[in-house]
Design an enzyme around this catalytic site. Structure first.
Site, PDB file in Angstrom:
ATOM      1  N   PRO A 194      -7.143  -4.285   1.066  1.00  0.00           N
ATOM      2  CA  PRO A 194      -6.409  -3.198  -0.190  1.00  0.00           C
ATOM      3  C   PRO A 194      -6.176  -3.365  -1.832  1.00  0.00           C
ATOM      4  O   PRO A 194      -6.302  -4.720  -1.714  1.00  0.00           O
ATOM      5  CB  PRO A 194      -5.230  -2.874  -0.086  1.00  0.00           C
ATOM      6  CG  PRO A 194      -5.109  -3.244   1.373  1.00  0.00           C
ATOM      7  CD  PRO A 194      -5.984  -5.045   1.244  1.00  0.00           C
ATOM      8  N   SER A 195      -6.222  -2.587  -2.262  1.00  0.00           N
ATOM      9  CA  SER A 195      -6.327  -2.801  -4.234  1.00  0.00           C
ATOM     10  C   SER A 195      -7.440  -3.726  -4.235  1.00  0.00           C
ATOM     11  O   SER A 195      -7.424  -4.255  -5.268  1.00  0.00           O
ATOM     12  CB  SER A 195      -5.288  -2.940  -4.856  1.00  0.00           C
ATOM     13  OG  SER A 195      -3.912  -2.529  -4.302  1.00  0.00           O
ATOM     14  N   ARG A 196      -8.909  -3.817  -4.134  1.00  0.00           N
ATOM     15  CA  ARG A 196     -10.010  -4.234  -3.853  1.00  0.00           C
ATOM     16  C   ARG A 196      -9.747  -5.687  -4.524  1.00  0.00           C
ATOM     17  O   ARG A 196     -10.341  -6.731  -4.915  1.00  0.00           O
ATOM     18  CB  ARG A 196     -10.162  -4.034  -5.424  1.00  0.00           C
ATOM     19  CG  ARG A 196     -10.830  -2.607  -5.533  1.00  0.00           C
ATOM     20  CD  ARG A 196     -11.969  -1.826  -4.551  1.00  0.00           C
ATOM     21  NE  ARG A 196     -12.374  -0.657  -4.700  1.00  0.00           N
ATOM     22  CZ  ARG A 196     -11.955   0.461  -3.960  1.00  0.00           C
ATOM     23  NH1 ARG A 196     -10.697  -0.066  -3.218  1.00  0.00           N
ATOM     24  NH2 ARG A 196     -12.089   0.955  -4.457  1.00  0.00           N
ATOM     25  N   LEU A 197      -8.626  -6.344  -3.703  1.00  0.00           N
ATOM     26  CA  LEU A 197      -8.253  -7.667  -3.846  1.00  0.00           C
ATOM     27  C   LEU A 197      -9.015  -8.094  -1.987  1.00  0.00           C
ATOM     28  O   LEU A 197      -8.359  -8.982  -1.741  1.00  0.00           O
ATOM     29  CB  LEU A 197      -6.266  -7.321  -3.550  1.00  0.00           C
ATOM     30  CG  LEU A 197      -5.719  -7.926  -5.107  1.00  0.00           C
ATOM     31  CD1 LEU A 197      -3.842  -7.771  -4.245  1.00  0.00           C
ATOM     32  CD2 LEU A 197      -6.481  -7.921  -5.772  1.00  0.00           C
ATOM     33  N   HIS A 198      -9.520  -7.915  -1.997  1.00  0.00           N
ATOM     34  CA  HIS A 198     -10.483  -8.984  -1.130  1.00  0.00           C
ATOM     35  C   HIS A 198     -10.932 -10.285  -0.191  1.00  0.00           C
ATOM     36  O   HIS A 198     -10.891 -11.095  -1.806  1.00  0.00           O
ATOM     37  CB  HIS A 198     -12.021  -8.852  -1.399  1.00  0.00           C
ATOM     38  CG  HIS A 198     -12.188  -6.604  -1.486  1.00  0.00           C
ATOM     39  ND1 HIS A 198     -12.255  -5.932  -0.851  1.00  0.00           N
ATOM     40  CD2 HIS A 198     -12.853  -6.493  -2.795  1.00  0.00           C
ATOM     41  CE1 HIS A 198     -12.448  -4.939  -1.805  1.00  0.00           C
ATOM     42  NE2 HIS A 198     -13.223  -5.212  -2.749  1.00  0.00           N
TER      43      HIS A 198
END
Length: 233
Positions: free
Chosen positions: A204-208
């Site tokens: 989520p939230s591009r916190l890959h």
């Protein structure tokens, strides 16, 4: 059903929102296997029956001048040296691989929020290995390989006319699995021998989560050593 928010004007198409990634597991240098090939094998095995056509991969090549091109091809084999796919040796991709013997691969498995990226050198697969694979293909696919001068400009109906001629030449029926349609001289496999492999896990939230393997310079090709790092999202 997957959905994407889009804004459209007469001169622009803009994606304004995308649904969040929610991979349940985590990925870090401490959780991956020591070999990226073993890690790929584990991921690829896990997505069988979950991801539709997991063998589809984007292949990126470049001309001698560095002009890139990309297309989706099918991954066919993982062996101790790397990733194998098959194609026409006169195609654009093969011409570029001869001119610039480096390639990149990308697998994207949307259903499980996973991605694998590969960068490496290329080599042609031994003819005996290409022949064994070619003979495992359906007769229609073997005839198609003979008939298509891949990437060349053709007229309407030209390829089908070649297929019909080849059926007569080889006395081959597409419904006869014993038909003898041999491997063409201009067709075979390429192997991408990786110098870098990255595993990506959507969060989520591009916190890959991103973990990259880099081949240690000077390590043996038949038993490479790898430096493993976590990358910022």
């Amino acid at each position: 059903m997957y959905s994407t928010a889009v804004e459209e004007t007469p001169d622009k198409l803009q994606v304004t929102a995308h649904e969040q990634y929610h991979a349940p597991e985590s990925l870090s240098p401490s959780t991956v296997l020591a070999s990226p090939l073993d890690q790929f094998r584990a991921w690829f095995t896990q997505v069988q029956g979950v991801v539709r056509e997991p063998e589809a991969m984007t292949l990126c090549t470049a001309s001698a001048a560095g002009v890139p091109s990309a297309r989706v091809v099918l991954f066919k084999q993982l062996d101790p040296r790397g990733f194998v796919f098959y194609t026409n040796y006169t195609s654009r991709k093969s011409q570029e691989l001869r001119a610039n013997a480096h390639a990149a691969l990308a697998f994207y498995w949307r259903e499980v929020h996973k991605q694998v990226r590969v960068v490496g050198r290329v080599e042609q697969v031994a003819r005996a290995e290409s022949d064994a694979y070619f003979r495992s293909r359906p007769v229609g696919s073997r005839l198609g390989a003979w008939a298509s001068r891949q990437s060349a400009v053709v007229a309407d109906g030209e390829v089908q006319a070649r297929v019909d001629e080849l059926k007569r030449r080889f006395e081959a029926d597409e419904n006869d699995p014993t038909a003898n349609v041999p491997l063409p001289e201009f067709w075979g496999g390429w192997r991408v021998v990786p110098d870098e492999i990255e595993f990506w896990l959507g969060k989520p939230s591009r916190l890959h989560d991103r973990v990259r393997y880099l081949r240690v310079e000077g390590s043996r090709e038949d038993a490479p050593e790898w430096k493993i790092d976590r990358l910022a999202p």
